[in-house]
Design a protein around this motif. Structure first.
Motif, PDB file in Angstrom:
ATOM      1  N   SER A  84       3.506   1.443  -8.502  1.00  0.00           N
ATOM      2  CA  SER A  84       2.003   0.990  -8.209  1.00  0.00           C
ATOM      3  C   SER A  84       2.416  -0.640  -9.125  1.00  0.00           C
ATOM      4  CB  SER A  84       1.136   1.373  -9.350  1.00  0.00           C
ATOM      5  OG  SER A  84       1.634   0.685 -11.098  1.00  0.00           O
ATOM      6  N   ILE A  85       3.365  -0.828  -9.945  1.00  0.00           N
ATOM      7  CA  ILE A  85       2.841  -2.701 -10.417  1.00  0.00           C
ATOM      8  C   ILE A  85       3.498  -2.973  -9.263  1.00  0.00           C
ATOM      9  CG2 ILE A  85       4.448  -3.926 -11.967  1.00  0.00           C
ATOM     10  CD1 ILE A  85       4.019  -2.117 -14.361  1.00  0.00           C
ATOM     11  N   VAL A  86       4.951  -2.957  -8.748  1.00  0.00           N
ATOM     12  CA  VAL A  86       5.250  -3.571  -7.634  1.00  0.00           C
ATOM     13  C   VAL A  86       4.838  -3.589  -6.198  1.00  0.00           C
ATOM     14  CG1 VAL A  86       7.024  -3.618  -6.036  1.00  0.00           C
ATOM     15  CG2 VAL A  86       7.568  -3.452  -8.597  1.00  0.00           C
ATOM     16  N   SER A 102       0.787   7.447  -6.156  1.00  0.00           N
ATOM     17  CA  SER A 102      -0.508   8.413  -6.610  1.00  0.00           C
ATOM     18  C   SER A 102       0.358   9.541  -6.046  1.00  0.00           C
ATOM     19  CB  SER A 102      -1.645   8.440  -5.734  1.00  0.00           C
ATOM     20  OG  SER A 102      -1.506   6.800  -6.593  1.00  0.00           O
ATOM     21  N   ALA A 103       0.984   9.622  -4.538  1.00  0.00           N
ATOM     22  CA  ALA A 103       1.417  11.223  -3.955  1.00  0.00           C
ATOM     23  C   ALA A 103       2.279  11.682  -4.264  1.00  0.00           C
ATOM     24  CB  ALA A 103       0.863  10.845  -2.694  1.00  0.00           C
ATOM     25  N   LEU A 104       3.271  11.102  -5.124  1.00  0.00           N
ATOM     26  CA  LEU A 104       4.693  11.637  -5.521  1.00  0.00           C
ATOM     27  C   LEU A 104       4.565  12.953  -6.658  1.00  0.00           C
ATOM     28  CD1 LEU A 104       7.758   9.133  -4.523  1.00  0.00           C
ATOM     29  CD2 LEU A 104       6.832  11.638  -3.676  1.00  0.00           C
ATOM     30  N   PHE A 105       3.424  12.015  -7.565  1.00  0.00           N
ATOM     31  CA  PHE A 105       3.824  12.792  -8.904  1.00  0.00           C
ATOM     32  C   PHE A 105       1.810  13.870  -8.402  1.00  0.00           C
ATOM     33  CE2 PHE A 105       5.679   9.253  -9.169  1.00  0.00           C
ATOM     34  CZ  PHE A 105       7.312   9.478  -9.422  1.00  0.00           C
ATOM     35  N   HIS A 106       1.315  13.626  -7.914  1.00  0.00           N
ATOM     36  CA  HIS A 106       0.130  14.310  -7.732  1.00  0.00           C
ATOM     37  C   HIS A 106      -1.121  13.994  -8.787  1.00  0.00           C
ATOM     38  CE1 HIS A 106       1.305  17.055  -4.376  1.00  0.00           C
ATOM     39  NE2 HIS A 106       2.499  17.208  -5.248  1.00  0.00           N
ATOM     40  N   ASN A 107      -0.946  12.881  -8.992  1.00  0.00           N
ATOM     41  CA  ASN A 107      -1.664  11.613 -10.330  1.00  0.00           C
ATOM     42  C   ASN A 107      -2.163  10.721  -9.449  1.00  0.00           C
ATOM     43  OD1 ASN A 107      -2.721  11.063 -12.153  1.00  0.00           O
ATOM     44  ND2 ASN A 107      -1.580  11.164 -13.122  1.00  0.00           N
ATOM     45  N   PHE A 160       1.022  -1.459   0.172  1.00  0.00           N
ATOM     46  CA  PHE A 160      -0.094  -0.139  -0.023  1.00  0.00           C
ATOM     47  C   PHE A 160       0.480   0.840  -0.033  1.00  0.00           C
ATOM     48  CE2 PHE A 160      -3.963  -2.640   0.701  1.00  0.00           C
ATOM     49  CZ  PHE A 160      -4.472  -2.027   0.834  1.00  0.00           C
ATOM     50  N   LEU A 161       1.467   1.440   0.708  1.00  0.00           N
ATOM     51  CA  LEU A 161       3.505   2.167   0.586  1.00  0.00           C
ATOM     52  C   LEU A 161       2.985   2.847  -0.277  1.00  0.00           C
ATOM     53  CD1 LEU A 161       4.923   4.288   2.393  1.00  0.00           C
ATOM     54  CD2 LEU A 161       6.675   2.628   2.048  1.00  0.00           C
ATOM     55  N   LEU A 162       4.204   1.565  -0.860  1.00  0.00           N
ATOM     56  CA  LEU A 162       4.049   1.365  -2.932  1.00  0.00           C
ATOM     57  C   LEU A 162       3.599   2.283  -3.672  1.00  0.00           C
ATOM     58  CD1 LEU A 162       6.613  -1.098  -3.619  1.00  0.00           C
ATOM     59  CD2 LEU A 162       7.049   1.456  -3.644  1.00  0.00           C
ATOM     60  N   GLN A 177       0.014   9.469 -19.481  1.00  0.00           N
ATOM     61  CA  GLN A 177      -0.869   9.574 -18.828  1.00  0.00           C
ATOM     62  C   GLN A 177      -0.549   9.748 -17.132  1.00  0.00           C
ATOM     63  OE1 GLN A 177      -3.759  10.912 -18.072  1.00  0.00           O
ATOM     64  NE2 GLN A 177      -3.429  11.333 -20.619  1.00  0.00           N
ATOM     65  N   ILE A 178       0.096   8.881 -16.547  1.00  0.00           N
ATOM     66  CA  ILE A 178       1.065   9.102 -15.572  1.00  0.00           C
ATOM     67  C   ILE A 178       2.395   8.814 -15.944  1.00  0.00           C
ATOM     68  CG2 ILE A 178      -0.555   8.070 -14.013  1.00  0.00           C
ATOM     69  CD1 ILE A 178       0.452   4.671 -14.326  1.00  0.00           C
ATOM     70  N   ARG A 179       3.380   8.800 -14.939  1.00  0.00           N
ATOM     71  CA  ARG A 179       5.056   8.329 -15.243  1.00  0.00           C
ATOM     72  C   ARG A 179       5.473   7.270 -15.376  1.00  0.00           C
ATOM     73  NH1 ARG A 179       8.365  13.244 -12.324  1.00  0.00           N
ATOM     74  NH2 ARG A 179       9.545  12.503 -12.907  1.00  0.00           N
ATOM     75  N   TYR A 180       6.707   7.011 -15.733  1.00  0.00           N
ATOM     76  CA  TYR A 180       6.764   5.663 -15.429  1.00  0.00           C
ATOM     77  C   TYR A 180       7.516   5.162 -14.020  1.00  0.00           C
ATOM     78  CZ  TYR A 180       6.762   5.014 -21.084  1.00  0.00           C
ATOM     79  OH  TYR A 180       6.381   4.913 -21.951  1.00  0.00           O
ATOM     80  N   GLU A 181       7.782   5.905 -13.833  1.00  0.00           N
ATOM     81  CA  GLU A 181       8.088   5.556 -12.186  1.00  0.00           C
ATOM     82  C   GLU A 181       7.119   5.553 -11.291  1.00  0.00           C
ATOM     83  OE1 GLU A 181       9.554   8.251 -13.802  1.00  0.00           O
ATOM     84  OE2 GLU A 181      10.927   8.892 -13.293  1.00  0.00           O
TER      85      GLU A 181
END
Lengths: 171, 127
Positions: free
Chosen positions: B103-105, B25-30, B18-20, B94-98
């Motif tokens: 989110s996949i991991v 989401s929150a690091l990139f405001h998306n 959940f942290l990851l 729509q989102i960044r590769y990081e």
């Protein structure tokens, strides 16, 4: 059982276990999901800012995928035991024949989907000489239809394992 | 007692997952990567529903009825969807590769936890 076998080589033994059948069904679902999201990716790429060209996905690009999915639905909704109807006494009135006709229509829809996706790629993207970021929409279409076909084959094989497995269990 | 350690370990893994996802989401405001959590929470649901629909009294037919296979098919669909959705979102910027990688991991960690919990409790029910 082994005397009236059709093929010269026997199936490998690991194919007959219940676990590999379950894994095959999961794998088929995953492959179908992959093909679905390839189409979604091509469509959203067509709308996104990265698509700087004049090429866009419209309904023509979706038709092969729809046909492939329809063919897969038809193929897998047929009861497989009806196909070998000539060994059973109770399935008279040409049930096996009808099942084979419906199955043929399903396979025809799936092959038509694959061929149609190649047609769309060639006529819409290759002939007007689209470059690679644009060509991805056509390539993804072909890959999606091929994956539907592979997924259907995996599901077919893993559903046919069922018979041997229950047969071994009944013995 | 091995069960308590397993529960602690699983909840630890769940928290990291959940942290990851939340960080992605929150690091990139998306907040689009949060869809992955919904997918992975929904993924075992078809299996559960179709497992209920199976007739359990028939021993010969164990696990091979077609409704159960439909449930497995849908579960496989949803599991791959959890990986494919961030890839599609990242491919169309729509989102960044990081955020995609995180989110996949994280989603895979969450799903592993859910599956391990299911196996764990099923094993306890039998005794």
């Amino acid at each position: 059982m082994s005397s009236d076998r059709l093929f010269r080589f026997p199936k490998p033994q690991w194919l007959n276990s219940a676990n590999s059948r379950t894994a095959g069904v999961y794998l088929a679902g995953g492959l179908f999901s992959l093909s679905f999201f390839l189409l979604i990716d091509a469509a959203s790429f067509s709308k996104s800012l990265k698509n700087a060209s004049d090429f866009h996905m419209n309904f023509v690009d979706w038709i092969p995928g729809i046909f492939s999915a329809l063919g897969m639905l038809v193929i897998n909704s047929i009861d497989k035991t009806r196909l070998s109807g000539d060994t059973f006494a109770y399935s008279g009135d040409g049930v096996a024949w009808k099942a084979r006709v419906v199955l043929f229509m399903g396979f025809a829809a799936m092959a038509g989907g694959l061929a149609g996706s190649v047609t769309v790629m060639v006529l819409k993207y290759v002939v007007p000489e689209a470059g690679f970021p644009t060509l991805w929409m056509g390539v993804a279409n072909v890959m999606a239809n091929a994956l539907v076909m592979i997924s259907s084959a995996v599901l077919w094989v893993s559903q046919n394992m069922e018979d041997d497995y229950t047969y071994n269990l009944a013995l | 007692m091995a069960g308590l350690k397993t529960i602690i370990l699983l909840s630890f893994i769940l928290a990291i997952g959940f942290l990851l996802v939340i960080l992605s989401s929150a690091l990139f405001h998306n907040f689009l990567p949060l869809l992955v959590v919904a997918t992975y929470v929904l993924a075992p649901v078809p299996n559960w529903i179709c497992g209920r629909a199976q007739s359990n009294d028939d021993f010969m037919d164990g696990g091979s009825s077609s409704i159960v296979e439909l449930g497995r098919f849908l579960t496989g669909f949803l599991v791959v969807m959890g990986v494919a959705l961030p890839v599609v979102l990242a491919h169309t910027e729509q989102i960044r590769y990081e955020a995609m990688a995180m989110s996949i991991v994280g989603g895979l960690l969450i799903y592993t936890t859910i599956i391990s919990f299911t196996l764990f409790f099923r094993e306890q029910e039998e005794f």
